[in-house]
Motif scaffolding. Structure first.
Motif, PDB file in Angstrom:
ATOM      1  N   PHE A 185     -20.884 -25.318  43.400  1.00 54.93           N
ATOM      2  CA  PHE A 185     -21.593 -25.193  44.663  1.00 54.93           C
ATOM      3  C   PHE A 185     -21.077 -24.003  45.468  1.00 54.93           C
ATOM      4  O   PHE A 185     -21.861 -23.220  46.010  1.00 54.93           O
ATOM      5  CB  PHE A 185     -21.448 -26.487  45.465  1.00 54.93           C
ATOM      6  N   ASN A 186     -19.770 -23.860  45.515  1.00 52.24           N
ATOM      7  CA  ASN A 186     -19.172 -22.805  46.333  1.00 52.24           C
ATOM      8  C   ASN A 186     -19.441 -21.418  45.771  1.00 52.24           C
ATOM      9  O   ASN A 186     -19.778 -20.497  46.505  1.00 52.24           O
ATOM     10  CB  ASN A 186     -17.671 -23.041  46.463  1.00 52.24           C
ATOM     11  N   PHE A 187     -19.310 -21.244  44.496  1.00 51.65           N
ATOM     12  CA  PHE A 187     -19.402 -19.910  43.930  1.00 51.65           C
ATOM     13  C   PHE A 187     -20.803 -19.518  43.476  1.00 51.65           C
ATOM     14  O   PHE A 187     -21.066 -18.358  43.239  1.00 51.65           O
ATOM     15  CB  PHE A 187     -18.418 -19.748  42.778  1.00 51.65           C
ATOM     16  N   HIS A 219     -20.050 -13.642  53.784  1.00 50.58           N
ATOM     17  CA  HIS A 219     -19.761 -13.304  52.402  1.00 50.58           C
ATOM     18  C   HIS A 219     -21.036 -13.029  51.611  1.00 50.58           C
ATOM     19  O   HIS A 219     -21.036 -13.078  50.403  1.00 50.58           O
ATOM     20  CB  HIS A 219     -18.989 -14.438  51.750  1.00 50.58           C
ATOM     21  N   LEU A 220     -22.103 -12.723  52.278  1.00 49.05           N
ATOM     22  CA  LEU A 220     -23.383 -12.506  51.607  1.00 49.05           C
ATOM     23  C   LEU A 220     -23.469 -11.138  50.950  1.00 49.05           C
ATOM     24  O   LEU A 220     -24.357 -10.877  50.166  1.00 49.05           O
ATOM     25  CB  LEU A 220     -24.529 -12.683  52.601  1.00 49.05           C
ATOM     26  N   TYR A 221     -22.534 -10.253  51.231  1.00 52.23           N
ATOM     27  CA  TYR A 221     -22.561  -8.905  50.665  1.00 52.23           C
ATOM     28  C   TYR A 221     -22.373  -8.898  49.155  1.00 52.23           C
ATOM     29  O   TYR A 221     -22.580  -7.889  48.507  1.00 52.23           O
ATOM     30  CB  TYR A 221     -21.503  -8.025  51.322  1.00 52.23           C
ATOM     31  N   ILE A 222     -21.975 -10.032  48.589  1.00 48.09           N
ATOM     32  CA  ILE A 222     -21.765 -10.103  47.143  1.00 48.09           C
ATOM     33  C   ILE A 222     -23.090  -9.983  46.414  1.00 48.09           C
ATOM     34  O   ILE A 222     -23.200  -9.312  45.413  1.00 48.09           O
ATOM     35  CB  ILE A 222     -21.033 -11.401  46.770  1.00 48.09           C
ATOM     36  N   ASN A 271     -24.399 -18.718  48.295  1.00 50.74           N
ATOM     37  CA  ASN A 271     -25.005 -17.414  48.559  1.00 50.74           C
ATOM     38  C   ASN A 271     -26.524 -17.465  48.557  1.00 50.74           C
ATOM     39  O   ASN A 271     -27.173 -16.635  49.183  1.00 50.74           O
ATOM     40  CB  ASN A 271     -24.531 -16.392  47.533  1.00 50.74           C
ATOM     41  N   PHE A 272     -27.104 -18.426  47.853  1.00 54.07           N
ATOM     42  CA  PHE A 272     -28.555 -18.517  47.794  1.00 54.07           C
ATOM     43  C   PHE A 272     -29.127 -19.462  48.838  1.00 54.07           C
ATOM     44  O   PHE A 272     -30.273 -19.322  49.237  1.00 54.07           O
ATOM     45  CB  PHE A 272     -28.997 -18.958  46.403  1.00 54.07           C
TER      46      PHE A 272
END
Length: 102
Positions: free
Chosen positions: A84-86, A98-101, A90-91
């Motif tokens: 869930f975290n990784f 941390h959305l720049y990933i 982001n989605f």
């Protein structure tokens, strides 16, 4: 192969990964201080990372109890938290720092 030898190996492997996960959180907070001005911003990614770290800490402390059913549930929950975290944060949450990933 001895069942207890496998459990001992997995326990030491879990402690090894927990050490580097803790080190990564500490280094990440130092980087956040230099980058954003504070160590902790209560971002969704940081919050779920803290929940994952607390769950890992519970697993380490409950590991002294042999054949604990609750420990097995926490291990499965730990896997779900990692995924869930990784992968999903982001989605799902678009206002993260941390959305720049992606």
């Amino acid at each position: 192969m001895n069942k207890f030898l496998i459990l001992k190996f997995l326990s030491s492997q879990f402690l090894f990964s927990f050490f580097f996960y803790t080190l990564g959180n500490i280094i990440g907070s130092i980087w956040a201080k230099t980058s954003w001005g504070s160590y902790w911003n209560w971002d969704i990614k940081e919050l779920w990372s803290l929940i994952l770290w607390i769950n890992c800490l519970l697993i380490i402390h409950l590991n002294s109890i042999k054949y604990n059913y609750f420990l097995n549930i926490l291990n499965v929950f730990n896997l779900i938290l990692i995924l869930f975290n990784f992968l999903l944060i982001n989605f799902i949450y678009k206002n993260s720092m941390h959305l720049y990933i992606f």
